[in-house]
Design a protein around this motif. Structure first.
Motif, PDB file in Angstrom:
ATOM      1  N   LEU A 261       6.583  41.768  86.989  1.00  0.00           N
ATOM      2  CA  LEU A 261       6.810  40.407  86.697  1.00  0.00           C
ATOM      3  C   LEU A 261       8.159  39.920  86.792  1.00  0.00           C
ATOM      4  O   LEU A 261       9.302  40.699  86.340  1.00  0.00           O
ATOM      5  CB  LEU A 261       6.050  40.138  85.168  1.00  0.00           C
ATOM      6  N   ALA A 262       8.328  38.869  87.303  1.00  0.00           N
ATOM      7  CA  ALA A 262       9.614  38.391  87.073  1.00  0.00           C
ATOM      8  C   ALA A 262      10.152  37.746  85.961  1.00  0.00           C
ATOM      9  O   ALA A 262       9.325  37.573  84.864  1.00  0.00           O
ATOM     10  CB  ALA A 262       9.699  36.934  87.960  1.00  0.00           C
ATOM     11  N   THR A 263      11.592  38.123  85.730  1.00  0.00           N
ATOM     12  CA  THR A 263      11.959  37.567  84.317  1.00  0.00           C
ATOM     13  C   THR A 263      12.591  36.026  84.482  1.00  0.00           C
ATOM     14  O   THR A 263      13.374  35.920  85.712  1.00  0.00           O
ATOM     15  CB  THR A 263      13.016  38.469  83.766  1.00  0.00           C
ATOM     16  N   VAL A 264      12.469  35.319  83.637  1.00  0.00           N
ATOM     17  CA  VAL A 264      12.759  33.643  83.819  1.00  0.00           C
ATOM     18  C   VAL A 264      13.695  33.248  82.631  1.00  0.00           C
ATOM     19  O   VAL A 264      13.369  33.823  81.416  1.00  0.00           O
ATOM     20  CB  VAL A 264      11.574  32.631  83.837  1.00  0.00           C
ATOM     21  N   ARG A 265      14.741  32.809  83.106  1.00  0.00           N
ATOM     22  CA  ARG A 265      15.683  32.489  81.966  1.00  0.00           C
ATOM     23  C   ARG A 265      15.428  31.070  81.658  1.00  0.00           C
ATOM     24  O   ARG A 265      15.558  30.113  82.442  1.00  0.00           O
ATOM     25  CB  ARG A 265      17.075  32.705  82.475  1.00  0.00           C
ATOM     26  N   LEU A 266      15.124  30.795  80.313  1.00  0.00           N
ATOM     27  CA  LEU A 266      14.711  29.434  80.093  1.00  0.00           C
ATOM     28  C   LEU A 266      15.720  28.866  79.193  1.00  0.00           C
ATOM     29  O   LEU A 266      16.306  29.527  78.310  1.00  0.00           O
ATOM     30  CB  LEU A 266      13.344  29.545  79.176  1.00  0.00           C
ATOM     31  N   ARG A 267      16.190  27.620  79.383  1.00  0.00           N
ATOM     32  CA  ARG A 267      17.280  26.762  78.875  1.00  0.00           C
ATOM     33  C   ARG A 267      16.909  25.580  78.565  1.00  0.00           C
ATOM     34  O   ARG A 267      16.664  24.588  79.260  1.00  0.00           O
ATOM     35  CB  ARG A 267      18.505  27.085  79.545  1.00  0.00           C
ATOM     36  N   PHE A 268      16.708  25.236  77.066  1.00  0.00           N
ATOM     37  CA  PHE A 268      16.336  23.977  76.497  1.00  0.00           C
ATOM     38  C   PHE A 268      17.471  23.466  76.018  1.00  0.00           C
ATOM     39  O   PHE A 268      18.419  24.051  75.359  1.00  0.00           O
ATOM     40  CB  PHE A 268      15.320  24.146  75.332  1.00  0.00           C
ATOM     41  N   SER A 269      17.809  22.159  76.127  1.00  0.00           N
ATOM     42  CA  SER A 269      18.943  21.496  75.618  1.00  0.00           C
ATOM     43  C   SER A 269      18.612  20.011  75.234  1.00  0.00           C
ATOM     44  O   SER A 269      17.831  19.372  76.097  1.00  0.00           O
ATOM     45  CB  SER A 269      20.154  21.423  76.669  1.00  0.00           C
ATOM     46  N   TRP A 270      19.149  19.515  74.243  1.00  0.00           N
ATOM     47  CA  TRP A 270      19.112  18.119  73.666  1.00  0.00           C
ATOM     48  C   TRP A 270      20.195  17.777  72.782  1.00  0.00           C
ATOM     49  O   TRP A 270      20.983  18.643  72.294  1.00  0.00           O
ATOM     50  CB  TRP A 270      17.582  18.299  73.125  1.00  0.00           C
ATOM     51  N   MET A 271      20.116  16.470  72.215  1.00  0.00           N
ATOM     52  CA  MET A 271      21.004  16.031  71.402  1.00  0.00           C
ATOM     53  C   MET A 271      20.211  15.820  69.937  1.00  0.00           C
ATOM     54  O   MET A 271      19.096  15.337  70.193  1.00  0.00           O
ATOM     55  CB  MET A 271      21.709  14.786  71.934  1.00  0.00           C
ATOM     56  N   ALA A 272      20.620  16.290  68.882  1.00  0.00           N
ATOM     57  CA  ALA A 272      19.983  16.480  67.688  1.00  0.00           C
ATOM     58  C   ALA A 272      20.771  15.526  66.425  1.00  0.00           C
ATOM     59  O   ALA A 272      22.099  15.768  66.567  1.00  0.00           O
ATOM     60  CB  ALA A 272      19.730  17.628  67.137  1.00  0.00           C
ATOM     61  N   HIS A 273      20.095  14.881  65.841  1.00  0.00           N
ATOM     62  CA  HIS A 273      20.706  14.343  64.535  1.00  0.00           C
ATOM     63  C   HIS A 273      20.866  15.131  63.653  1.00  0.00           C
ATOM     64  O   HIS A 273      19.861  15.469  63.039  1.00  0.00           O
ATOM     65  CB  HIS A 273      19.951  12.972  64.348  1.00  0.00           C
ATOM     66  N   GLN A 274      21.810  15.513  63.125  1.00  0.00           N
ATOM     67  CA  GLN A 274      22.126  16.619  62.070  1.00  0.00           C
ATOM     68  C   GLN A 274      21.373  16.258  60.827  1.00  0.00           C
ATOM     69  O   GLN A 274      21.525  15.167  60.312  1.00  0.00           O
ATOM     70  CB  GLN A 274      23.506  16.983  61.856  1.00  0.00           C
ATOM     71  N   LEU A 275      20.705  17.335  60.244  1.00  0.00           N
ATOM     72  CA  LEU A 275      20.037  17.359  58.852  1.00  0.00           C
ATOM     73  C   LEU A 275      21.041  17.091  57.802  1.00  0.00           C
ATOM     74  O   LEU A 275      22.112  17.780  57.830  1.00  0.00           O
ATOM     75  CB  LEU A 275      19.072  18.315  58.487  1.00  0.00           C
ATOM     76  N   SER A 276      20.807  16.087  56.799  1.00  0.00           N
ATOM     77  CA  SER A 276      21.726  16.120  55.683  1.00  0.00           C
ATOM     78  C   SER A 276      23.087  16.190  55.683  1.00  0.00           C
ATOM     79  O   SER A 276      24.113  16.810  55.269  1.00  0.00           O
ATOM     80  CB  SER A 276      21.244  17.142  54.586  1.00  0.00           C
ATOM     81  N   THR A 277      23.624  15.494  56.767  1.00  0.00           N
ATOM     82  CA  THR A 277      25.245  15.483  57.327  1.00  0.00           C
ATOM     83  C   THR A 277      25.647  14.101  57.596  1.00  0.00           C
ATOM     84  O   THR A 277      24.849  13.024  57.952  1.00  0.00           O
ATOM     85  CB  THR A 277      25.324  16.333  58.614  1.00  0.00           C
ATOM     86  N   PHE A 278      26.897  13.901  56.983  1.00  0.00           N
ATOM     87  CA  PHE A 278      27.442  12.712  57.507  1.00  0.00           C
ATOM     88  C   PHE A 278      28.999  12.826  58.134  1.00  0.00           C
ATOM     89  O   PHE A 278      29.548  13.855  57.793  1.00  0.00           O
ATOM     90  CB  PHE A 278      27.649  11.622  56.559  1.00  0.00           C
TER      91      PHE A 278
END
Length: 317
Positions: A261-278
């Motif tokens: 079986l082939a190995t697949v490199r998955l890459r997820f990327s997004w912008m997140a609003h940080q929790l409990s942070t200012f």
């Protein structure tokens, strides 16, 4: 002298304590002077604890309770005004307006030179090496669900075999009809086609590109499944999953074993609003003018922010 006079007046007249040359008067006068000095020290101590009457280092020590420092050459009168402003603002709690006002007073900056952003955005990247049938869990690490950008890179055969020893790659390690599934939300996206070793499929905002070429017609959905803020289980499969051989039950010439079986490199990327942070944004010129450092501001924020809340300081132009 006042204390001496009051003590002498309480003595019997026949003691002659009122006579300044008498031994008794000198004794009482010594005690009286000590009492007068103690009274002055007590009054000085009381004045040192009041913003309106404290001076010099006394005022500096009072300001230190609120994390304030005197600026170079700042007179007591101006310093008192800043201290009083901070004391009043402390009553405002950890609201946005209170924090901005307190930070401005601490820096001696205008309110338009200090700003606050709730739950600032940060880039989040999650990478995994998977094969058909693998599963994992992940969350958005922010305050909301997100639709990420996804990259699927098929690792080529020469990462596993010395292809120079063969006329052609002994195992093509292609990927057929790859599918990404959010099992908790029952969402999926599938590419109908074949990905060869070394190729990369990128899916983002309704677009899909295979090595830079648009392949949207091969996608079963226009959007990637959501990455939820609470977390969810994900799985990667290929159409070949059904033919994977199992010990003592595989079929010769029709089952494919896991090593192929082939190995697949998955890459997820997004912008997140940080929790409990200012994020507190300070103009660079205001910070320079204050004579303070970022560490000084950070220590000050840690005193006034709510427990469990993360403060980030950004110096902007």
């Amino acid at each position: 002298m006042d204390s001496t006079k009051r003590m002498v007046e309480r003595l019997p007249r026949f003691y002659g304590g009122w006579h300044e040359d008498s031994l008794l008067y000198r004794f009482v006068d010594g005690l009286g002077k000590r009492c007068d000095e103690a009274r002055k020290d007590l009054f000085g101590l009381m004045r040192a604890h009041w913003v309106d009457t404290a001076v010099g280092t006394e005022l500096d020590q009072l300001a230190g309770i609120y994390g304030l420092k005197r600026r170079m050459g700042e007179p007591d009168s101006k310093f008192r005004e800043r201290i009083k402003m901070v004391i009043l603002e402390y009553k405002g709690g950890g609201t946005v307006a209170a924090i901005v006002s307190l930070a401005s007073a601490f820096l001696g900056a205008r309110t338009d030179e200090v700003g606050l952003v709730d739950n600032p955005l940060v880039p989040v990247v999650m990478e995994r090496r998977v094969k058909s049938g693998d599963s994992w869990s992940m969350s958005s690490e922010g305050v909301e669900d997100v639709h990420p950008k996804v990259s699927l890179f098929v690792e080529p055969a020469d990462m596993y075999f010395d292809v120079a020893k063969f006329d052609e790659s002994p195992l093509p390690l292609d990927v057929i009809d790859p599918v990404l599934i959010n099992m908790d939300d029952d969402e999926r996206i599938e590419f109908r086609g074949i990905l060869h070793g070394g190729q990369e499929l990128v899916i983002e905002d309704g677009t899909a590109k295979l090595d830079g070429e648009g392949v949207e017609v091969h996608m079963t959905s226009k959007s990637v499944p959501r990455v939820s803020r609470k977390g969810s289980r994900w799985r990667y499969v290929e159409s070949i999953q059904e033919t994977i051989g199992v010990f003592d039950s595989g079929t010769f010439d029709s089952s494919v074993f896991e090593t192929a079986l082939a190995t697949v490199r998955l890459r997820f990327s997004w912008m997140a609003h940080q929790l409990s942070t200012f994020e507190l944004r300070i103009r660079n010129e205001a910070l320079i003018r204050s004579g303070l450092t970022v560490d000084d501001v950070d220590m000050f924020l840690n005193r006034i922010k709510a427990a469990g809340v993360k403060a980030v300081i950004a110096v902007v132009r």
